[in-house]
Design an enzyme around this catalytic site. Structure first.
Site, PDB file in Angstrom:
ATOM      1  CG  ASN A  95     132.385  87.770 100.350  1.00  0.00           C
ATOM      2  OD1 ASN A  95     131.887  88.526  99.550  1.00  0.00           O
ATOM      3  ND2 ASN A  95     131.755  86.991 100.941  1.00  0.00           N
ATOM      4  CD1 TRP A  96     135.343  94.031 100.526  1.00  0.00           C
ATOM      5  CD2 TRP A  96     135.188  95.185  98.403  1.00  0.00           C
ATOM      6  NE1 TRP A  96     136.681  95.049 100.286  1.00  0.00           N
ATOM      7  CE2 TRP A  96     136.527  95.788  99.292  1.00  0.00           C
ATOM      8  CE3 TRP A  96     135.009  95.950  97.338  1.00  0.00           C
ATOM      9  CZ2 TRP A  96     137.547  96.636  98.440  1.00  0.00           C
ATOM     10  CZ3 TRP A  96     135.843  96.857  96.851  1.00  0.00           C
ATOM     11  CH2 TRP A  96     137.137  97.091  97.511  1.00  0.00           C
ATOM     12  CE  LYS A  97     129.830  88.362 103.842  1.00  0.00           C
ATOM     13  NZ  LYS A  97     129.411  87.927 104.939  1.00  0.00           N
ATOM     14  CG  HIS A 143     129.409  83.112 101.306  1.00  0.00           C
ATOM     15  ND1 HIS A 143     128.256  83.567 102.170  1.00  0.00           N
ATOM     16  CD2 HIS A 143     130.489  83.574 101.843  1.00  0.00           C
ATOM     17  CE1 HIS A 143     128.961  84.233 103.194  1.00  0.00           C
ATOM     18  NE2 HIS A 143     130.074  84.392 102.890  1.00  0.00           N
ATOM     19  CD  GLU A 162     126.458  86.114 103.646  1.00  0.00           C
ATOM     20  OE1 GLU A 162     126.853  86.717 102.603  1.00  0.00           O
ATOM     21  OE2 GLU A 162     126.789  86.424 104.799  1.00  0.00           O
ATOM     22  CD  GLU A 217     133.766  82.147 104.613  1.00  0.00           C
ATOM     23  OE1 GLU A 217     134.170  83.340 105.007  1.00  0.00           O
ATOM     24  OE2 GLU A 217     132.357  82.123 104.241  1.00  0.00           O
ATOM     25  N   GLY A 241     129.614  87.205 110.134  1.00  0.00           N
ATOM     26  CA  GLY A 241     129.124  88.422 110.690  1.00  0.00           C
ATOM     27  C   GLY A 241     128.568  88.628 111.974  1.00  0.00           C
ATOM     28  CB  SER A 256     133.547  87.036 113.220  1.00  0.00           C
ATOM     29  OG  SER A 256     132.304  86.925 113.188  1.00  0.00           O
ATOM     30  N   GLY A 298     135.052  89.213 105.460  1.00  0.00           N
ATOM     31  CA  GLY A 298     134.039  90.121 105.110  1.00  0.00           C
ATOM     32  C   GLY A 298     133.947  91.471 105.670  1.00  0.00           C
ATOM     33  N   GLY A 299     133.216  91.747 106.727  1.00  0.00           N
ATOM     34  CA  GLY A 299     133.292  93.357 107.217  1.00  0.00           C
ATOM     35  C   GLY A 299     134.511  93.778 107.351  1.00  0.00           C
TER      36      GLY A 299
END
Ligand code: PGA
Length: 255
Positions: free
Chosen positions: A8-10, A100, A102, A173, A179, A217, A238-239
């Site tokens: 998930n590159w956001k 998600h 967010e 999640e 994150g 994470s 993500g990251g």
């Protein structure tokens, strides 16, 4: 059951960075194709909307798949700035991430909106990754399972049950792990994944096995222990999915 590694590159990555990402994966093409074919794994990427076509073209020769991070609650019409499921299907998206945390917290998406998004996405033959998870406060108050149960019930109750095995993937999640560098321990994750399976069967009447990804994470260092857990079928990352070297390492973790 398949294992899924979903990046998930956001709101990250430039066209230059995307080209570099896929150049590296192309140098490792034989390793990637070994992993995907011999280990029954899927490697998926969700870039920003404007990069979907570009990433689709780069993914196809590597047998990877591309999808979106969100889709509209509406099918079409006067909704300035929205992206429809139909348009996503049209440009070759394979899946869409819905719910998600967010989107839930920053963009105030509620159960009903998420249900509408899921139904529309399925009607256009997009696969859905539906995200659920509790906040730190909810976990500390020992309400994690009941929060997740409500999220599942409120958004999935009316969805056609036959959609589950192949069309809907769940992603647990925990919000406190996204994150933050603080991932759930493999035991904590396994415990919740098993609870989610129970909820799917007992509360929603879904008897087929649903893939449940863990997210929050995940890194090349901690993924292996997570993947060893019985009820974890992959990761939503993500990251650590932004660098191709790390993404390949995530794919190399054995189920
Ligand atoms: P993270 O994000 O891996 O950077 O914690 C996961 C996600 O939000 O899907």
């Amino acid at each position: 059951m398949k294992t899924y590694i979903v990046g998930n590159w956001k709101m990250n990555q430039s066209t230059n960075e995307i080209n570099n990402f896929f150049s590296f994966l192309n140098t490792e093409k034989s390793e990637l194709s070994r992993i995907l074919s011999s280990e029954n794994k899927e490697a998926w990427i969700a870039p920003q909307f404007i990069h979907l076509s570009m990433v689709r073209e780069l993914c196809t020769p590597l047998a990877m798949k591309v999808g979106a991070q969100n889709s509209s609650t509406h099918e079409k019409g006067a909704f300035t700035g929205e992206i429809s499921s139909k348009a996503l299907k049209d440009i070759g998206a394979h899946f869409v991430i819905i719910g998600h945390s967010e989107r839930r917290s920053i963009f105030k998406e509620d159960y009903k909106m998420l249900k509408d998004k899921i139904q529309l996405a399925l009607s256009f033959n997009l696969k859905v990754i539906f995200c659920i998870g509790e906040t730190l406060q909810e976990r500390e108050e020992k309400r994690a399972v009941s929060v997740v149960r409500t999220q599942l019930e409120e958004s999935l109750r009316d969805i056609n049950k036959t959609a589950f095995t192949s069309e809907i993937i769940l992603a647990y999640e925990p919000v406190w792990a996204i994150g933050t560098g603080k991932n759930a321990t493999p035991d904590e994750a396994q415990e919740m994944h098993a609870a989610i399976r129970g909820i799917m069967t007992n509360n929603l009447g879904i008897n087929s096995e649903v893939a449940i990804l863990y997210g929050g994470s995940v890194t090349p260092t901690n993924i292996q222990e997570l993947m060893k857990q019985k009820d974890i079928n992959g990761a939503l990352v993500g990251g650590a999915s932004l660098k191709a070297e790390d993404y390949l390492k995530l794919c190399q973790a054995k189920k």
